[in-house]
Scaffold this motif. Structure first.
Motif, short mmCIF file in Angstrom:
data_model
loop_
_atom_site.label_atom_id
_atom_site.label_comp_id
_atom_site.label_asym_id
_atom_site.label_seq_id
_atom_site.Cartn_x
_atom_site.Cartn_y
_atom_site.Cartn_z
N GLN A 159 0.83 -1.20 0.00
CA GLN A 159 0.00 0.00 0.00
C GLN A 159 0.87 1.25 0.00
OE1 GLN A 159 -3.38 0.04 -0.29
NE2 GLN A 159 -3.09 2.24 -0.57
N THR A 162 2.33 1.78 -3.40
CA THR A 162 1.34 2.32 -4.33
C THR A 162 1.11 3.80 -4.09
OG1 THR A 162 0.23 0.16 -4.42
CG2 THR A 162 -1.02 2.07 -5.18
N PHE A 197 -3.33 -8.38 -3.66
CA PHE A 197 -3.09 -6.94 -3.82
C PHE A 197 -2.88 -6.60 -5.30
CE2 PHE A 197 -0.91 -2.92 -3.89
CZ PHE A 197 -1.49 -2.21 -2.84
N LYS A 200 -6.19 -6.53 -7.20
CA LYS A 200 -7.15 -5.46 -6.91
C LYS A 200 -6.57 -4.07 -7.01
CE LYS A 200 -9.97 -8.27 -3.76
NZ LYS A 200 -11.31 -7.98 -4.26
N HIS A 201 -5.31 -3.90 -6.61
CA HIS A 201 -4.77 -2.55 -6.47
C HIS A 201 -3.41 -2.36 -7.14
CE1 HIS A 201 -7.76 -2.72 -3.26
NE2 HIS A 201 -7.07 -3.66 -2.68
N GLU A 250 -8.86 -10.18 0.32
CA GLU A 250 -7.58 -9.46 0.32
C GLU A 250 -6.43 -10.37 0.76
OE1 GLU A 250 -6.98 -6.25 -0.55
OE2 GLU A 250 -9.07 -5.92 -1.11
N GLU A 332 -11.31 -1.84 -1.02
CA GLU A 332 -11.70 -1.36 -2.36
C GLU A 332 -10.49 -0.90 -3.19
OE1 GLU A 332 -14.92 1.06 -3.25
OE2 GLU A 332 -16.30 0.15 -1.83
N ASP A 333 -10.68 -0.96 -4.49
CA ASP A 333 -9.66 -0.45 -5.42
C ASP A 333 -9.87 1.05 -5.55
OD1 ASP A 333 -7.92 0.18 -7.41
OD2 ASP A 333 -8.85 -1.05 -8.96
N SER A 335 -7.44 3.12 -6.78
CA SER A 335 -6.33 3.61 -7.60
C SER A 335 -6.71 4.81 -8.46
CB SER A 335 -5.79 2.48 -8.49
OG SER A 335 -6.83 1.92 -9.28
N LYS A 372 -15.93 7.25 -2.80
CA LYS A 372 -14.60 6.68 -2.94
C LYS A 372 -13.53 7.69 -2.48
CE LYS A 372 -13.45 3.91 -6.30
NZ LYS A 372 -13.17 3.34 -7.63
N TYR A 376 -10.78 6.92 0.30
CA TYR A 376 -9.35 7.13 0.06
C TYR A 376 -8.73 7.99 1.15
CZ TYR A 376 -4.95 8.29 -2.21
OH TYR A 376 -3.61 8.46 -2.47
N HIS A 379 -8.35 5.90 4.22
CA HIS A 379 -7.30 4.91 4.03
C HIS A 379 -5.91 5.54 4.20
CE1 HIS A 379 -5.62 1.13 2.44
NE2 HIS A 379 -4.68 1.93 1.95
#
Length: 495
Positions: A159, A162, A197, A200-201, A250, A332-333, A335, A372, A376, A379
């Motif tokens: 994470q 990313t 991961f 999904k991401h 996940e 959730e994705d 990105s 979303k 985010y 997160h």
């Protein structure tokens, strides 16, 4: 540079990951499948596998037998202890090649909790960054807790990679012998977490390199086909060997007691079940949950006013509500929201507090899914807000389509954890307009008064630099250009 360290010599050892074969390119040899099992499965049609053949994921996986410190990935991982001073072969080798500056930088991090991930520069390494994490100490009777912590290590590493746009990550074996985690058990968790991961991401991650020693290689090579089959045939043959326990979507370990608590509906209002019934009544975070946020909060307030719910019960319910949002944010994705670069972590201010940046012009309010966006924010901020931090909001060149509705901001303020509000020490509002100052004054006066004393209006970057050194903050080029243009204009008009 200390005496005896040869940077050129060290650099000549570095390994270019572009020269390493990907997992997909390695020949499928079938050695990991017992022959009697392989023969008995020839006529079976046991599909589908929970880990189907995905060449697009396999081409991102590299198995490297060697020193993780030599990899030229964007980031490599260092496995350490809570004080970040562990003496293990991986950590010592990273320190040796990175140089003494790494030790000084680690002192600034003030430790790392088990399961967390923090990053520093790579200094003299080929890698630009080092991601430091702390694996769990393993005891059989606390196996579930150890599994969850190890999962968190791998998940938080990816994470963080990313969020900081790292394209490649070199993963050392986090379950060191010193901490007693059985290698094979730990490898199952590593492989399934990375696999989920990437599914999904992982669109921004180009390579994940598993760096192992000679003794670890056999286990990794044996288990890799279970999670990353290189053909449909290998997928079919490996299916009977995939463990029954593969975690949730996940890869996170599933705790049976927690499942029961979530799915059961309480039948009475006796004792502590008052909050459970309220939780059921308020509903789970799911489809259209953003539209229910304000209703959830208002309902709790009404219950308090009516004497049906104590202050303590409300706080408990608020924490549960936030935890549901946090769980969903991790699942959730997001990105597409991350790609906007509207919220990111940079350096520290003059007091050593983490600096978070919000770029107003990068928020296309009318085009994005605001739910979303909220997920985010939660997160990214959850691990930041555990200690003191400041926010810098660049209002520079924003238009009507960039302005978040005050109702959204109020709901966001109401739903986030108490630590977000408590540990936010300053909100720097850069390049405000007269209209934005008026709007903010009304909002902080009548909606969230706790924010009023934290807002600081800054007309130019020089004022910001009295609080945060220029090298500690990543400022978008358009903000710097605007600031220089406005300053020139001000200086010209003053002559």
């Amino acid at each position: 540079m200390p005496e005896g360290m040869d940077p050129l010599g060290a650099r000549s050892q570095f390994v270019d990951i572009q020269t390493l074969p990907t997992w997909q390119q390695l020949e499928v040899d079938g050695e990991h499948i017992p022959q009697d099992l392989s023969d008995s499965l020839l006529n079976q049609q046991s599909f589908p596998s929970p880990f189907p053949f995905r060449p697009d994921i396999n081409c991102k996986i590299i198995l490297f037998t060697g020193d993780v410190a030599l990899l030229n990935c964007t980031a490599i991982t260092n496995t350490s202890n809570e004080l970040l001073n562990d003496k293990n072969p991986v950590s010592e080798r990273i320190h040796q090649l990175a140089g003494p500056e790494l030790k000084d930088e680690l002192l600034k991090l003030k430790g790392c909790r088990t399961g967390e991930a923090k990053h520093t520069k790579g200094f003299n390494l080929a890698a630009r960054f080092i991601i430091h994490t702390v694996g769990p100490k393993y005891k059989a009777k606390y196996r579930t807790a150890a599994e969850s912590s190890l999962y968190s290590c791998y998940r938080n590493i990816l994470q963080l990679a990313t969020e900081l746009s790292m394209s490649s990550v070199g993963l050392s074996v986090l379950s060191t012998a010193k901490r007693g985690y059985p290698l094979e058990d730990a490898t199952h968790i590593a492989f399934r977490t990375v696999r989920r991961f990437l599914e999904k991401h992982g669109s921004s991650i180009e390579a994940v390199v598993f760096a192992v020693t000679d003794t670890e290689e056999a286990v990794y090579r044996k288990l890799l086909p279970l999670y990353y089959p290189r053909s449909e045939e290998e997928e079919r043959l490996c299916l009977p060997l995939v463990p029954a326990d593969i975690g949730n979507s996940e890869g996170e370990p599933v705790v049976p007691e927690r499942q029961i608590r979530i799915t059961e509906k309480p039948g009475s209002l006796e004792d502590d079940s008052e909050e459970d019934n309220l939780e059921s009544d308020l509903g789970q975070v799911g489809n259209h949950a953003f539209a229910r946020m304000e209703g959830d909060v208002d309902k709790q307030r009404k219950l308090i006013l009516q004497g049906h719910m104590s202050e303590a019960a409300m706080q408990k319910q608020h924490q549960r509500n936030y935890n549901r949002w946090l769980c969903r944010a991790r699942a959730e994705d997001l990105s597409d929201i991350a790609a906007l670069k509207a919220l990111y972590q940079t350096g520290v201010d003059m007091c050593g507090r983490t600096v978070m940046v919000v770029v107003g012009r990068n928020i296309p309010v009318t085009l994005i899914d605001l739910e979303k966006a909220l997920l985010y924010f939660i997160h990214v901020m959850d691990h930041i807000a555990v200690k003191e931090y400041v926010m810098v909001y660049f209002h520079t060149l924003t238009g009507e389509h960039n302005h978040l509705d005050t109702e959204f901001l109020k709901n966001l303020h109401d739903i986030v954890d108490i630590k977000f509000k408590k540990n936010l020490k300053a909100f720097y509002f850069v390049h405000p307009t007269f209209r934005s100052k008026v709007s903010t004054w009304f909002f902080t006066t009548f909606s969230i008064s706790s924010m009023k004393d934290k807002v600081r209006y800054l007309d130019n970057l020089q004022q910001l630099f009295t609080c945060i050194r220029p090298e500690q903050i990543d400022i978008p080029p358009f903000v710097m250009e605007y600031d220089a243009r406005v300053n020139r204009r001000s200086q010209s008009s003053g002559l």
